[in-house]
Design an enzyme around this catalytic site. Structure first.
Site, PDB file in Angstrom:
ATOM      1  CG  HIS A 175     -18.564 -27.529 -38.835  1.00  0.00           C
ATOM      2  ND1 HIS A 175     -19.398 -28.398 -39.482  1.00  0.00           N
ATOM      3  CD2 HIS A 175     -19.371 -26.804 -38.019  1.00  0.00           C
ATOM      4  CE1 HIS A 175     -20.650 -28.212 -39.090  1.00  0.00           C
ATOM      5  NE2 HIS A 175     -20.655 -27.237 -38.204  1.00  0.00           N
ATOM      6  CG  ASP A 387     -10.607 -31.885 -44.221  1.00  0.00           C
ATOM      7  OD1 ASP A 387     -11.356 -31.002 -43.786  1.00  0.00           O
ATOM      8  OD2 ASP A 387     -10.595 -32.257 -45.407  1.00  0.00           O
TER       9      ASP A 387
END
Ligand code: GDG
Length: 502
Positions: A175, A387
């Site tokens: 992720h 991110d």
């Protein structure tokens, strides 16, 4: 077991945390069922087709196994799939979770090498915990099952399964970003981690760049490995065996977020914000407390914009929501203090008798209220330093069915790969540049705002969380969601034990 004697494939999801939050209040244990995008997307396939979710229930205080069973039984029954707990001791939480996962890998994979703590005891605990997870996966799954492992906490799982001669099909999704070799090679256990990742049959990343970084790192250890294929999914051949690697950007339940804005709470939140701020434009930030999210830099850019551009003063209000996270970790408490001080400095410098430039919330909101914040905001600033994807950017757009609103997005968020043409891209380290972009968003003409937002929403709607799950399963297991067979698990239902349930 199928009538023809062939076992059917079930989905076994493995993640550090089970999809529920468990906490102790005095003598009682309370829990809340998880409700994030992953739970929404995986829930139906686990429920309708039979499956398991294995993970740590998140308890820091020791919990009696019988009590835990009495909590998880009804939750499993309500969700329609079994939750299998992995119990961690205090030393594991400190060295595996807070240590290797969050103090070594998290900063390293977000390119923040100076923030990394590399301790041999972290690494030891990481392998121990991964091996404990592997034992539980082995005990509860069967040969034909498809194991889907999530995230950087469990990179060693497939290798641990293989060590036990367990050849379940095992796929992994990361992720968070995967760093370039320049950064990855600083990890003292770099070879071991690469070898562990290569033990999965399929390794999925958020973006093409992450997948390419992984390939480059792999080549530093196995120079003769060859990559075949050109699309998002490629095959990497090594003498030791093949790995399939894919770039599959995670997303949100678009319709769910859009519908949330129609809820009573969301509408009341919009009304309250509008009443509080009148015709002033609302600039919104929503982040988990984390040094990768670029919150201090964003606040500084806002301060700079107020210094430079008179036209913004009293015409804009910045609402920043920060959700507490990783409490008890020093770096996070320092960050919270830094943010609080910056907020009060900016308000102290610029506030007037009828205008407070910044509203800061250090807490989380129910999802419908959050949807109201998204809907009311004229501009969203999503400016992480790095991110994996960033779901806030997508949720903000999903909540703007009016096709209005401006998304300011960091170049270093995975979401930029998909949303770049329509979002206002920024380098979050460039404070002056970010200040200029705030002004640009503030001044953007309605027509441009609407055509950009319409296209953003189209991109996100087409590739929502269901698209992601289906495509992951197709790429990793050669199956679509509907191909998993109906469930045949006996539900785990213990006797009710009311006092342990909230
Ligand atoms: C990791 C990766 C990747 C926030 N405030 C509230 C609230 N939230 C929810 C948002 C959003 C989630 O938290 C945050 O998701 P992000 O994607 O922004 O970030 P991470 O937590 O760091 O997640 C990231 C993600 O995994 C998925 O792969 O995108 O890059 O770092 O969903 O809505 N939810 C509620 N109240 C709040 O106040 N209910």
């Amino acid at each position: 077991m199928k009538a023809n004697g062939k076992e059917e494939t079930r989905l076994v999801v493995v993640s550090n945390r089970l999809p529920l939050a468990l906490r102790r209040e005095g003598e009682e244990w309370r829990f809340e069922a998880g409700s994030g995008g992953l739970v929404t997307a995986l829930g139906p396939v686990l429920k309708d087709r039979g499956g398991l979710w294995i993970g740590w229930p998140g308890n820091r205080d020791p919990i009696d196994r019988e009590v835990l069973r009495h909590i998880l039984g009804p939750v499993s029954k309500a969700s329609g799939y079994r939750l299998i707990p992995v119990i961690l001791e205090k030393e594991h939480i400190e060295n595996y979770y807070e240590g290797f996962a969050n103090a070594s890998i998290w900063p390293l994979f977000h390119d923040l090498q100076m923030a990394c703590l590399f301790q041999p005891r972290f690494w030891e605990a990481y392998r121990d915990v991964n091996s404990r997870f592997a034992r539980i996966v082995r005990r509860h799954s069967r040969g034909s099952d498809f194991i889907w492992v999530h995230d950087y906490h469990l990179m060693h799982l497939a290798l641990e399964l293989k060590k036990r001669n367990n050849n379940r099909r095992c796929a992994f999704f990361l992720h968070i970003p995967f760093p370039s070799p320049d950064i990855f090679l600083k990890l003292p256990w770099r070879y071991e981690v690469m070898e562990a990742l290569a033990a999965f049959d399929f390794v999925g990343f958020q973006t093409l760049r992450d997948r390419q970084n992984f390939q480059a790192c792999l080549r530093s250890f196995w120079p003769s490995s060859r990559v075949r294929g050109r699309g998002p999914v490629v095959r990497i051949s090594r003498n030791e065996g093949n790995i399939i690697a894919g770039a599959l950007p995670i997303s949100i339940d678009f319709t769910h977020f859009m519908n949330l804005t129609r809820s009573k709470t969301a509408r009341e939140t919009v009304k309250a914000l509008r009443e509080a701020h009148g015709t002033r434009k609302i600039l919104l930030g929503v982040d988990r407390l984390d040094y990768t999210k670029g919150i201090p830099q964003r606040l500084e850019a806002y301060e700079r914009a107020l210094e430079l551009y008179d036209e913004l003063r009293e015409k804009v209000v910045f609402v920043q929501i920060v959700v507490p996270s990783r409490e008890g970790v020093d770096a996070y408490s320092r960050l919270r203090d830094e943010i609080t001080q910056t907020v009060s400095r900016i308000n102290g410098r610029f506030a007037t008798t009828n205008w407070t430039p910044l509203t800061f919330f250090f807490r989380s909101f129910p999802a419908d209220e959050l949807a109201g914040f998204y809907r009311a905001a004229d501009i969203a600033a999503v400016t992480p330093l790095r991110d994996g994807m960033n779901l806030v950017a997508k949720e903000y757009c999903a909540c703007h069915a009016d096709n209005d609103g401006v998304l300011i997005l960091s170049e270093f968020a995975g979401a930029a790969g998909q949303l770049a043409p329509e979002a206002l891209l920024v380098n979050p380290h460039d404070i002056e540049g970010l200040a200029r972009t705030l002004l640009k968003a503030f001044e953007m003409a309605p027509q441009e705002r609407q055509s950009r937002m319409r296209r953003l929403r189209r991109i996100i709607r087409r590739r929502d969380i269901f698209w992601w799950v289906d495509n992951f399963l197709r790429a990793a297991a050669g199956k679509a969601l509907r191909d998993f067979p109906p469930g045949d698990l006996a539900p785990l239902v213990p006797q009710p034990l009311e006092r342990h349930l909230s």
